[in-house]
Design an enzyme around this catalytic site. Structure first.
Site, mmCIF file in Angstrom:
data_model
loop_
_atom_site.group_PDB
_atom_site.id
_atom_site.type_symbol
_atom_site.label_atom_id
_atom_site.label_comp_id
_atom_site.label_asym_id
_atom_site.label_seq_id
_atom_site.Cartn_x
_atom_site.Cartn_y
_atom_site.Cartn_z
ATOM 1 N N LYS A 197 0.833 -1.207 0.000
ATOM 2 C CA LYS A 197 0.000 0.000 0.000
ATOM 3 C C LYS A 197 0.873 1.264 0.000
ATOM 4 O O LYS A 197 1.547 1.567 0.981
ATOM 5 C CB LYS A 197 -0.901 0.049 1.242
ATOM 6 C CG LYS A 197 -1.926 1.186 1.133
ATOM 7 C CD LYS A 197 -2.633 1.484 2.431
ATOM 8 C CE LYS A 197 -2.036 2.631 3.199
ATOM 9 N NZ LYS A 197 -2.047 3.929 2.511
ATOM 10 N N GLY A 250 6.614 5.262 8.415
ATOM 11 C CA GLY A 250 5.661 6.347 8.622
ATOM 12 C C GLY A 250 5.798 6.896 10.026
ATOM 13 O O GLY A 250 6.883 6.844 10.624
ATOM 14 N N SER A 251 4.709 7.401 10.565
ATOM 15 C CA SER A 251 4.779 8.079 11.857
ATOM 16 C C SER A 251 4.834 7.081 13.011
ATOM 17 O O SER A 251 4.361 5.949 12.909
ATOM 18 C CB SER A 251 3.555 8.985 12.023
ATOM 19 O OG SER A 251 2.388 8.200 11.991
ATOM 20 N N THR A 252 5.382 7.540 14.128
ATOM 21 C CA THR A 252 5.458 6.710 15.334
ATOM 22 C C THR A 252 4.052 6.367 15.827
ATOM 23 O O THR A 252 3.797 5.243 16.266
ATOM 24 C CB THR A 252 6.266 7.463 16.412
ATOM 25 O OG1 THR A 252 7.595 7.632 15.896
ATOM 26 C CG2 THR A 252 6.329 6.705 17.725
ATOM 27 N N GLU A 253 3.151 7.316 15.695
ATOM 28 C CA GLU A 253 1.768 7.103 16.145
ATOM 29 C C GLU A 253 1.132 5.914 15.411
ATOM 30 O O GLU A 253 0.518 5.038 16.016
ATOM 31 C CB GLU A 253 0.995 8.391 15.859
ATOM 32 C CG GLU A 253 -0.412 8.409 16.325
ATOM 33 C CD GLU A 253 -1.157 9.597 15.700
ATOM 34 O OE1 GLU A 253 -0.507 10.524 15.185
ATOM 35 O OE2 GLU A 253 -2.402 9.550 15.724
ATOM 36 N N GLY A 255 2.815 3.613 13.822
ATOM 37 C CA GLY A 255 3.626 2.448 14.189
ATOM 38 C C GLY A 255 3.057 1.729 15.405
ATOM 39 O O GLY A 255 2.979 0.498 15.459
ATOM 40 N N GLU A 273 9.975 1.608 10.518
ATOM 41 C CA GLU A 273 10.898 2.726 10.316
ATOM 42 C C GLU A 273 10.060 3.972 10.541
ATOM 43 O O GLU A 273 9.213 4.307 9.714
ATOM 44 C CB GLU A 273 11.470 2.654 8.897
ATOM 45 C CG GLU A 273 12.747 3.467 8.748
ATOM 46 C CD GLU A 273 12.473 4.890 8.307
ATOM 47 O OE1 GLU A 273 12.389 5.759 9.207
ATOM 48 O OE2 GLU A 273 12.333 5.125 7.112
ATOM 49 N N GLU A 407 8.371 15.796 15.871
ATOM 50 C CA GLU A 407 8.695 15.754 14.456
ATOM 51 C C GLU A 407 7.702 16.647 13.704
ATOM 52 O O GLU A 407 6.496 16.440 13.779
ATOM 53 C CB GLU A 407 8.587 14.318 13.939
ATOM 54 C CG GLU A 407 8.970 14.199 12.486
ATOM 55 C CD GLU A 407 8.960 12.762 11.980
ATOM 56 O OE1 GLU A 407 7.967 12.048 12.232
ATOM 57 O OE2 GLU A 407 9.940 12.358 11.334
HETATM 58 P P1 NDP Z 1 1.322 8.103 8.578
HETATM 59 O O1 NDP Z 1 2.204 7.390 9.508
HETATM 60 O O2 NDP Z 1 -0.079 8.346 8.978
HETATM 61 O O3 NDP Z 1 1.253 7.339 7.176
HETATM 62 C C1 NDP Z 1 2.188 6.403 6.702
HETATM 63 C C2 NDP Z 1 1.474 5.261 5.987
HETATM 64 O O4 NDP Z 1 0.674 4.521 6.916
HETATM 65 C C3 NDP Z 1 0.522 5.738 4.911
HETATM 66 O O5 NDP Z 1 0.502 4.806 3.845
HETATM 67 C C4 NDP Z 1 -0.800 5.754 5.668
HETATM 68 O O6 NDP Z 1 -1.907 5.730 4.846
HETATM 69 C C5 NDP Z 1 -0.684 4.494 6.483
HETATM 70 N N1 NDP Z 1 -1.573 4.442 7.624
HETATM 71 C C6 NDP Z 1 -2.139 5.472 8.301
HETATM 72 N N2 NDP Z 1 -2.904 5.006 9.319
HETATM 73 C C7 NDP Z 1 -2.826 3.657 9.283
HETATM 74 C C8 NDP Z 1 -3.397 2.593 10.059
HETATM 75 N N3 NDP Z 1 -4.180 2.835 11.089
HETATM 76 N N4 NDP Z 1 -3.094 1.327 9.738
HETATM 77 C C9 NDP Z 1 -2.274 1.064 8.703
HETATM 78 N N5 NDP Z 1 -1.721 2.010 7.915
HETATM 79 C C10 NDP Z 1 -1.972 3.297 8.204
HETATM 80 O O7 NDP Z 1 1.977 9.454 8.169
HETATM 81 P P2 NDP Z 1 1.210 10.749 7.654
HETATM 82 O O8 NDP Z 1 1.238 10.702 6.214
HETATM 83 O O9 NDP Z 1 -0.137 10.922 8.245
HETATM 84 O O10 NDP Z 1 2.136 11.877 8.241
HETATM 85 C C11 NDP Z 1 1.955 12.305 9.592
HETATM 86 C C12 NDP Z 1 3.285 12.508 10.244
HETATM 87 O O11 NDP Z 1 3.996 11.281 10.264
HETATM 88 C C13 NDP Z 1 4.217 13.456 9.534
HETATM 89 O O12 NDP Z 1 3.959 14.756 9.821
HETATM 90 C C14 NDP Z 1 5.537 12.990 10.040
HETATM 91 O O13 NDP Z 1 5.771 13.548 11.300
HETATM 92 C C15 NDP Z 1 5.365 11.506 10.160
HETATM 93 N N6 NDP Z 1 5.882 10.778 8.993
HETATM 94 C C16 NDP Z 1 7.051 10.120 9.109
HETATM 95 C C17 NDP Z 1 7.583 9.491 8.018
HETATM 96 C C18 NDP Z 1 8.859 8.763 8.076
HETATM 97 O O14 NDP Z 1 9.474 8.524 7.043
HETATM 98 N N7 NDP Z 1 9.305 8.360 9.256
HETATM 99 C C19 NDP Z 1 6.947 9.537 6.717
HETATM 100 C C20 NDP Z 1 5.682 10.206 6.703
HETATM 101 C C21 NDP Z 1 5.204 10.805 7.805
HETATM 102 P P3 NDP Z 1 -2.473 7.074 4.195
HETATM 103 O O15 NDP Z 1 -1.446 8.123 4.259
HETATM 104 O O16 NDP Z 1 -2.701 6.627 2.824
HETATM 105 O O17 NDP Z 1 -3.669 7.423 4.971
#
Ligand code: NDP
Length: 503
Positions: A197, A250-253, A255, A273, A407
């Site tokens: 995804k 993606g985000s820690t939240e 994660g 990560e 972040e």
């Molecule tokens: P997210 O962590 O929300 O998104 C990363 C991925 O996870 C996306 O594909 C997202 O889907 C998906 N996702 C979101 N919620 C769920 C869930 N409950 N179960 C499974 N998958 C999920 O990052 P955001 O795009 O919302 O960004 C928010 C913050 O996260 C940023 O401001 C930054 O601080 C941090 N971030 C960190 C990154 C990194 O490389 N460490 C990269 C991106 C963001 P979708 O986006 O399609 O809803």
């Protein structure tokens, strides 16, 4: 109005135009492009002008179920299950060749969807994706076990290194095609099948990559691509009882949610990560010109939308004013704009939601009394149609500020002075995150002492933000666990089986 009419008025390659001709974009399941079972779609937006770019299928639980079933069947039986590692490697290499021959169009799709400068997509993201597939193509036929000498007599003990099974891959929007390569290449080299995804903000390069994977000859069900948001698409993957592992960036939240979903479903393996708030340190003995340029790009490259962004800058007190002045000067030369504008350095923030978030942090920084050295505003004029913020520098003396602890994922750099080594190490390590760190000094022993003392998964000395398919990458503390890239990535996508033979 056809969706393609929203393409900006720039010269695009025929491949890019052809890609946007066919919409809505479907889900890739069992090598077929399908609409969502319930017919739902969503639009992806060009962050440089705020206009919808393409319509894409929105996968629900039923679609993810179908994708997992296809992946399970392909894993258990059929050509992929029978294929040698060497042949998997050949397929990955063929894919790399196809990406290379379609590099222009992939770079354009990436810049349209994500906003990053076309020069960066062309010279960075796409060629590095090719390198990833080639690097892991090389590993596919080299997954060896070991023979283990044991204390029990007359027994032969050896290990097999086998794929994990069906793997869910979830990535964010900042490096869409490159991160697809980071995850797909090792997962497939190791013989897994995948349900992948991309982020809802940037699904397009993944979909074009999917087309190339079918063309390369990956058997049905090996790679399934489901587009849609975290809810319902992502969570249908993380909570699926027949997915064996999830690799997430993606985000820690989110994660945390993924670990909870794993625990509540089938204890699937998880590698994460996550975010960062990386310290970058300039000692007074550094090559200051180099250090200032490096610290600038550590904070502002990709408009700060990088998990490793060096956004907590510590500067030794003697050179603090000089460095701040240098950073301000650097920032004044940055050209912000649409990724297709010639000579632009950085593009927009990815979305309106993220823009609001970044501006909210800047406002919080001001209200808390941090001094704005430069920037701090949404950019107007011709750029008002998109989501643009210029490089923003705060000077501060308070590590507890929200802009210092959290972040931001935008172009916001927090700069602070330090006096001595012990203070520096304590403050630099005072973070929930531990992804990356940088240090600038001419003193080699200071550099190595810092690299050892800092809590992070990667340290850059007199440079910043470099990656290579061969170099392991990942975090400590709440920046996650597991190492992607390099030989270490094989551990994420294989499991060890021990075989005892009575002789
Ligand atoms: P997210 O962590 O929300 O998104 C990363 C991925 O996870 C996306 O594909 C997202 O889907 C998906 N996702 C979101 N919620 C769920 C869930 N409950 N179960 C499974 N998958 C999920 O990052 P955001 O795009 O919302 O960004 C928010 C913050 O996260 C940023 O401001 C930054 O601080 C941090 N971030 C960190 C990154 C990194 O490389 N460490 C990269 C991106 C963001 P979708 O986006 O399609 O809803």
């Amino acid at each position: 109005m056809t969706p393609a009419t929203n393409l900006p008025d720039v010269e695009l390659s025929p491949g890019t135009l052809a890609f946007f001709e066919h919409q809505p974009k479907g889900l890739l399941i069992d090598n077929q492009w399908l609409p969502a079972a319930d017919g739902q779609t969503f639009s992806t937006v060009n962050p440089a002008d705020g206009r919808p770019l393409a319509v894409v299928a929105l996968a629900g639980k039923a679609d993810v179920d179908q994708a997992v079933q296809a992946a399970r069947t392909a894993f258990e039986s059929g050509p992929w299950a029978e294929m040698s590692g060497e042949s998997r490697g050949e397929l990955l290499w063929k894919l790399a060749d196809l990406i290379e021959s379609h590099a222009d169009e992939l770079a354009e799709i990436e810049t349209l969807d994500n906003g990053k400068p076309i020069r960066v997509s062309r010279r960075g993201d796409v060629p590095y994706t090719v390198k990833h597939f080639r690097y892991f193509a090389g590993w596919a036929g080299k997954l060896e076990g070991r023979t283990i000498p044991v204390s029990v007599p007359d027994k032969l003990v050896y290990t097999l290194r086998q794929p994990v099974g069906v793997v869910g891959l979830i990535i964010p929007w900042n490096f869409p095609i490159l991160m697809a390569g980071w995850k797909l290449a090792p997962a497939l080299a190791c013989g897994n099948t995948v349900v992948f995804k991309p982020a809802e903000e940037t699904p397009l390069s993944a979909l074009r990559l999917g087309e190339l994977m079918v063309e390369a000859g990956f058997p049905p069900g090996v790679v399934n691509i489901v587009t849609g948001p975290g809810l319902p698409t992502g969570s249908a993957i993380t909570s699926h009882p027949d997915i064996d592992k999830v690799s997430f960036t993606g985000s820690t939240e989110v994660g945390r949610k993924i670990m909870a979903a794993s625990a509540a479903s089938n204890l699937k393996r998880v590698s994460l990560e996550l975010g960062g708030k990386s310290p970058n340190v300039i000692f007074a003995d550094a090559d200051l010109e180099n250090a200032i340029r490096g610290a600038h790009w550590a904070g502002f490259s990709t408009s700060g939308q990088e998990c490793t962004a060096g956004t907590r800058l510590f500067v030794e007190a003697q050179v603090y004013d000089q460095v701040l002045e240098g950073l301000k000067e650097q920032a004044s030369h940055v050209r912000v704009g649409s990724g297709f504008t010639p000579k632009v350095h950085v593009g927009p923030i990815i979305s309106e939601v993220q823009l609001t978030r970044v501006l909210g942090y800047i406002q919080a920084g001001r209200e808390a009394g941090a001094e704005i050295v430069t920037g701090g505003e949404r950019l107007g004029g011709d750029l008002a149609v998109g989501y643009f913020v210029g490089p923003t520098i705060f000077a501060h003396q308070d590590d507890d500020l929200q802009i210092v602890r959290e972040e931001i994922f935008g172009p916001v750099l927090a700069v602070t002075p330090f006096d001595d080594w012990d203070e520096l190490v304590q403050r630099a390590n005072d973070s929930n995150y531990g992804l990356a760190a940088g240090v600038w000094t001419r003193d080699i022993s200071k550099a190595h002492r810092f690299a050892e003392a800092i809590h992070s998964g990667v340290v850059w000395v007199n440079t910043y933000g470099l990656y290579d398919a061969a170099a392991p990458f990942g975090g400590t503390k709440q920046s996650g666990f597991g190492r992607e890239m390099g030989q270490d990535a094989l551990d994420l996508y294989t499991q060890v089986k021990t075989v005892w033979v009575g002789l």
